[in-house]
Design a protein around this motif. Sequence first.
Motif, PDB file in Angstrom:
ATOM      1  N   ALA A  91       1.016  -1.787   0.149  1.00 60.35           N
ATOM      2  CA  ALA A  91       0.136  -0.250  -0.132  1.00 60.35           C
ATOM      3  C   ALA A  91       0.720   1.409   0.011  1.00 60.35           C
ATOM      4  CB  ALA A  91      -1.138  -0.039   1.152  1.00 60.35           C
ATOM      5  N   THR A  92       0.567   2.467  -0.262  1.00 62.79           N
ATOM      6  CA  THR A  92       0.634   3.670  -0.042  1.00 62.79           C
ATOM      7  C   THR A  92       0.079   4.237   0.812  1.00 62.79           C
ATOM      8  OG1 THR A  92       1.050   4.051  -2.651  1.00 62.79           O
ATOM      9  CG2 THR A  92       1.453   5.927  -1.130  1.00 62.79           C
ATOM     10  N   VAL A  93       1.156   4.568   2.094  1.00 64.94           N
ATOM     11  CA  VAL A  93       0.648   5.952   2.866  1.00 64.94           C
ATOM     12  C   VAL A  93       1.003   7.343   2.743  1.00 64.94           C
ATOM     13  CG1 VAL A  93       1.380   6.094   5.790  1.00 64.94           C
ATOM     14  CG2 VAL A  93       1.388   4.054   4.615  1.00 64.94           C
ATOM     15  N   THR A  94       0.106   8.381   3.671  1.00 67.68           N
ATOM     16  CA  THR A  94      -0.055   8.874   2.863  1.00 67.68           C
ATOM     17  C   THR A  94      -0.312  10.664   4.348  1.00 67.68           C
ATOM     18  OG1 THR A  94      -0.076   8.825   0.259  1.00 67.68           O
ATOM     19  CG2 THR A  94      -0.489  11.411   0.976  1.00 67.68           C
ATOM     20  N   VAL A  95       0.980  10.984   4.598  1.00 62.22           N
ATOM     21  CA  VAL A  95       0.104  11.664   5.663  1.00 62.22           C
ATOM     22  C   VAL A  95       0.272  13.406   5.259  1.00 62.22           C
ATOM     23  CG1 VAL A  95       1.211  12.064   7.617  1.00 62.22           C
ATOM     24  CG2 VAL A  95       1.846  10.305   7.221  1.00 62.22           C
ATOM     25  N   VAL A  96      -0.636  14.340   5.413  1.00 56.93           N
ATOM     26  CA  VAL A  96      -0.895  15.246   5.206  1.00 56.93           C
ATOM     27  C   VAL A  96      -1.220  16.008   6.887  1.00 56.93           C
ATOM     28  CG1 VAL A  96      -2.762  16.850   4.097  1.00 56.93           C
ATOM     29  CG2 VAL A  96      -2.577  14.398   3.343  1.00 56.93           C
ATOM     30  N   ASP A  97       0.289  17.206   7.002  1.00 58.97           N
ATOM     31  CA  ASP A  97      -0.398  18.234   8.104  1.00 58.97           C
ATOM     32  C   ASP A  97       0.312  19.442   7.366  1.00 58.97           C
ATOM     33  OD1 ASP A  97      -0.008  17.069  11.062  1.00 58.97           O
ATOM     34  OD2 ASP A  97       1.387  19.366  10.928  1.00 58.97           O
ATOM     35  N   PRO A  98      -0.465  20.018   7.782  1.00 58.31           N
ATOM     36  CA  PRO A  98       0.411  21.566   7.791  1.00 58.31           C
ATOM     37  C   PRO A  98       1.932  21.906   8.630  1.00 58.31           C
ATOM     38  CG  PRO A  98      -2.028  21.432   9.303  1.00 58.31           C
ATOM     39  CD  PRO A  98      -1.285  20.099   8.860  1.00 58.31           C
ATOM     40  N   ARG A  99       2.058  21.369   9.008  1.00 55.57           N
ATOM     41  CA  ARG A  99       3.598  21.265   9.611  1.00 55.57           C
ATOM     42  C   ARG A  99       4.279  20.294   8.832  1.00 55.57           C
ATOM     43  NH1 ARG A  99       0.464  23.643  13.780  1.00 55.57           N
ATOM     44  NH2 ARG A  99       1.598  25.948  14.430  1.00 55.57           N
ATOM     45  N   SER A 100       5.308  20.236   8.420  1.00 57.64           N
ATOM     46  CA  SER A 100       6.041  19.132   8.176  1.00 57.64           C
ATOM     47  C   SER A 100       6.733  18.053   9.566  1.00 57.64           C
ATOM     48  CB  SER A 100       7.427  19.670   6.944  1.00 57.64           C
ATOM     49  OG  SER A 100       7.999  21.035   7.671  1.00 57.64           O
ATOM     50  N   TYR A 101       6.565  18.835  10.648  1.00 59.06           N
ATOM     51  CA  TYR A 101       7.327  18.042  11.340  1.00 59.06           C
ATOM     52  C   TYR A 101       6.079  17.904  12.943  1.00 59.06           C
ATOM     53  CZ  TYR A 101       6.433  22.908  12.971  1.00 59.06           C
ATOM     54  OH  TYR A 101       6.187  24.418  13.112  1.00 59.06           O
ATOM     55  N   MET A 102       6.747  17.073  14.095  1.00 63.66           N
ATOM     56  CA  MET A 102       5.725  16.551  15.411  1.00 63.66           C
ATOM     57  C   MET A 102       5.850  17.238  15.780  1.00 63.66           C
ATOM     58  SD  MET A 102       6.317  14.483  17.236  1.00 63.66           S
ATOM     59  CE  MET A 102       5.144  13.498  19.251  1.00 63.66           C
ATOM     60  N   THR A 103       5.366  17.623  16.966  1.00 61.09           N
ATOM     61  CA  THR A 103       6.434  18.704  18.188  1.00 61.09           C
ATOM     62  C   THR A 103       5.474  17.714  19.069  1.00 61.09           C
ATOM     63  OG1 THR A 103       5.451  20.064  17.526  1.00 61.09           O
ATOM     64  CG2 THR A 103       5.770  20.652  19.435  1.00 61.09           C
ATOM     65  N   TYR A 104       6.608  17.441  20.141  1.00 67.54           N
ATOM     66  CA  TYR A 104       5.971  16.425  21.040  1.00 67.54           C
ATOM     67  C   TYR A 104       5.788  17.201  22.664  1.00 67.54           C
ATOM     68  CZ  TYR A 104       6.148  12.953  25.007  1.00 67.54           C
ATOM     69  OH  TYR A 104       5.998  12.492  26.521  1.00 67.54           O
ATOM     70  N   GLN A 105       4.013  17.869  22.765  1.00 64.45           N
ATOM     71  CA  GLN A 105       3.767  18.534  23.647  1.00 64.45           C
ATOM     72  C   GLN A 105       4.062  18.805  24.742  1.00 64.45           C
ATOM     73  OE1 GLN A 105      -0.286  18.818  22.402  1.00 64.45           O
ATOM     74  NE2 GLN A 105      -0.338  20.086  20.794  1.00 64.45           N
ATOM     75  N   PRO A 106       3.746  17.381  25.719  1.00 61.27           N
ATOM     76  CA  PRO A 106       4.660  17.600  26.846  1.00 61.27           C
ATOM     77  C   PRO A 106       5.602  18.639  27.260  1.00 61.27           C
ATOM     78  CG  PRO A 106       3.609  15.248  26.728  1.00 61.27           C
ATOM     79  CD  PRO A 106       3.964  16.659  25.075  1.00 61.27           C
ATOM     80  N   PHE A 107       6.982  19.083  26.335  1.00 66.80           N
ATOM     81  CA  PHE A 107       8.019  19.327  26.729  1.00 66.80           C
ATOM     82  C   PHE A 107       8.170  20.886  25.837  1.00 66.80           C
ATOM     83  CE2 PHE A 107      11.081  15.372  26.274  1.00 66.80           C
ATOM     84  CZ  PHE A 107      11.002  15.130  28.078  1.00 66.80           C
ATOM     85  N   LEU A 108       6.709  21.447  25.669  1.00 67.89           N
ATOM     86  CA  LEU A 108       6.644  23.148  25.529  1.00 67.89           C
ATOM     87  C   LEU A 108       7.060  23.631  26.956  1.00 67.89           C
ATOM     88  CD1 LEU A 108       3.675  22.558  22.862  1.00 67.89           C
ATOM     89  CD2 LEU A 108       5.841  22.778  23.150  1.00 67.89           C
ATOM     90  N   PRO A 109       6.574  23.067  28.076  1.00 70.53           N
ATOM     91  CA  PRO A 109       6.694  24.025  29.224  1.00 70.53           C
ATOM     92  C   PRO A 109       8.527  24.003  29.546  1.00 70.53           C
ATOM     93  CG  PRO A 109       5.373  22.718  29.677  1.00 70.53           C
ATOM     94  CD  PRO A 109       5.725  22.399  28.708  1.00 70.53           C
ATOM     95  N   GLU A 110       9.233  23.333  28.895  1.00 68.87           N
ATOM     96  CA  GLU A 110      10.470  22.594  28.793  1.00 68.87           C
ATOM     97  C   GLU A 110      11.353  23.807  28.427  1.00 68.87           C
ATOM     98  OE1 GLU A 110      13.279  20.119  30.962  1.00 68.87           O
ATOM     99  OE2 GLU A 110      11.099  18.738  31.340  1.00 68.87           O
ATOM    100  N   ALA A 111      10.470  23.895  26.795  1.00 68.58           N
ATOM    101  CA  ALA A 111      11.254  24.664  25.729  1.00 68.58           C
ATOM    102  C   ALA A 111      11.229  26.196  25.882  1.00 68.58           C
ATOM    103  CB  ALA A 111      10.621  24.371  24.556  1.00 68.58           C
ATOM    104  N   ALA A 112       9.949  26.103  26.541  1.00 70.31           N
ATOM    105  CA  ALA A 112       9.599  28.270  26.621  1.00 70.31           C
ATOM    106  C   ALA A 112      10.618  28.327  27.941  1.00 70.31           C
ATOM    107  CB  ALA A 112       8.240  28.058  26.806  1.00 70.31           C
ATOM    108  N   ALA A 113      10.983  27.433  28.753  1.00 68.18           N
ATOM    109  CA  ALA A 113      12.158  27.850  30.266  1.00 68.18           C
ATOM    110  C   ALA A 113      13.389  27.546  29.304  1.00 68.18           C
ATOM    111  CB  ALA A 113      12.041  26.559  31.467  1.00 68.18           C
ATOM    112  N   GLY A 114      13.763  27.772  28.007  1.00 67.63           N
ATOM    113  CA  GLY A 114      14.858  27.385  28.447  1.00 67.63           C
ATOM    114  C   GLY A 114      16.117  25.800  27.871  1.00 67.63           C
ATOM    115  N   SER A 115      15.229  25.093  28.975  1.00 66.97           N
ATOM    116  CA  SER A 115      15.936  23.840  29.448  1.00 66.97           C
ATOM    117  C   SER A 115      16.761  22.844  27.899  1.00 66.97           C
ATOM    118  CB  SER A 115      14.878  23.241  30.110  1.00 66.97           C
ATOM    119  OG  SER A 115      14.881  24.161  31.433  1.00 66.97           O
TER     120      SER A 115
END
Length: 461
Positions: free
Chosen positions: A34-58
Motif C-alpha cells: 500500500a501507499t501511506v500518505t500523511v497530510v499535516d500543515p506542519r512538516s514536523y511532529m511536536t512533542y507537546q509535554p516538553f513545550l514548558p521546558e522549551a519555553a524555559a530554555g531547558s
Amino acid sequence: MSTTERPRILVVGGGYVGLYAARRILKKMRYGEATVTVVDPRSYMTYQPFLPEAAAGSISPRHVVVPLRRVLPKAEVLTGRVTTIDQDRKVATISPLVGEAYELPFDYLVVALGAVSRTFPIPGLAEQGIGMKGIEEAIGLRNHVLEQLDKADSTTDEEVRRRALTFVFVGGGFAGAETIGEVEDLARDASKYYASVKREDMRFILVDAADKILPEVGPKLGKYGKEHLEGRGIEIYLSTSMDSCVDGHVVLKNGLEVDSNTIVWTAGVKPNPALARYGLPLGPRGHVDTATTLQVQGTDYIWAAGDNAQVPDMAARKAGVENAWCPPNAQHALRQAKILGDNVISGMRGFPQKEYSHANKGAVAGLGLHKGVAMIVMGKVKIKLKGRLAWYMHRGYHGMAMPTWNRKIRVFADWTLAMFLKREVVSLGAIETPREEFYEAAKPAPAVTAATPAPEKAKAS
C-alpha cells in the motif's frame, strides 16, 4: 505527490498518533502492499509535554520536534490540510500551503487531527492571549517574557514597569501549572542579570475555574502543587475565571483587576473543529465516535485515536466506571497509535480487529527545575512522589517517550549540559520579524521635494 495503483492509506494529521500510526503501518506492511500518505500543515511532529521546558530554555526548541520526512522516508508527506472528505467516493480534498486545492483518493483513512486550544468568547482574548499548543508559541512566550524584563529594566515609567512584570496564566491543569512553574524559574534566573529587576518586583497569577489544580495527579498531590507554587510567590485564584482582557486589562470573576502584557491561555483543549466537515459521527463534545477497536462507528475503513477521538476506556469500565472515555494524554496516544496501526493492516488483509484497553499508569508533572509531582499506579497500589524525585520521574518518562533515538539523545544531551552550564537568558524577539531591520535599510528614501525659490524683489527703477 506520486500516483499509484496500490491501495492508499491516508493519515490525516502528523502529530503523536499520526506519526506513530504511520510508522507502525510501514513497519508491518509488506513491500508494495500500500501507499501511506500523511497530510499535516506542519512538516514536523511536536512533542507537546516538553513545550514548558522549551519555553524555559531547558531544551532546545529544535529537539522538541520530529521532522516527518526524516522519520517516515517510505511515506508520502504532504504539507497542507484535508479540508473535506467524501466518504461515498473515498476522496479527500487537500489544500496545500500554496496553489489550488486538489482531490486525493484513498482506500483507508486514519483521522489523527489532535486537539486545539479550548477558548471562550472573552473580550480581548484573541488579541492578547498566548497559547501553548505549538513550539512556535513556546519560543514566542520565552522571548516575550525576557523582553518584558528588558522593558522593565529600561523604563522610568512605573506603570509600564508594573504592567511588564505582571504575568497572568489561565488554566491550572498540566499545561498551565507546568508552564507557570517553568516560566517563573526562567524569570527568577534571568532577574539576576538585571540591575533594577528582582523577583519580588514580579507578579505571577494563576487562574482556574475549577476548585483545584493538577487534577490528573489526585487531590493530595494537587494540594501540594498549589502550596509549592504559592510558596514561590505565585498567586493562585481557584473557582474563578477571566471576564475580559481588553488591551491587557485583566478582569477576573472574583473582582481582581490587573494590567499585564502577558496573558497565557492553557485552559484545556477541544477536538480540531475541522472534524465537523468530514461527515463522521461525533460525540457530544465534538470527538470522533469510535468503537473499542478504534474504528469509527459505522465504518470498516476509517480509524481514529488520540485527542480527537472518543475512545471507550475499557480498563475503567471493567473496574465499574460507566461511560468512561480515555483521557487525552501521551500514554494513551502512544498505545492507541500502535493498536490502530495493527488494525489498519488487519483490516486491509481481512483479519479481525484488536480491541484497545489500557489501565492508567499514573501521571507526572514538572513544576520547574528539580521540582515536580508524580503518581505511579502499580496494580492497586498508587505511589505518590513530590519534589526532586518526582521531577526525575517526569524527565525520565517523557525523555523515553520522545519519538526516535535521535531526539531522545538530543534531549538528554540538553539536560546534561544544563547541569554544568547556566541557563540561557537571551531574548530573540526579533526572530518573529526577521526582515524588519533589512526593510528599514533597503526601503526607498522618501522623495525630496525641491523648495520653490522665493520671488526676487523688483529692482528699483
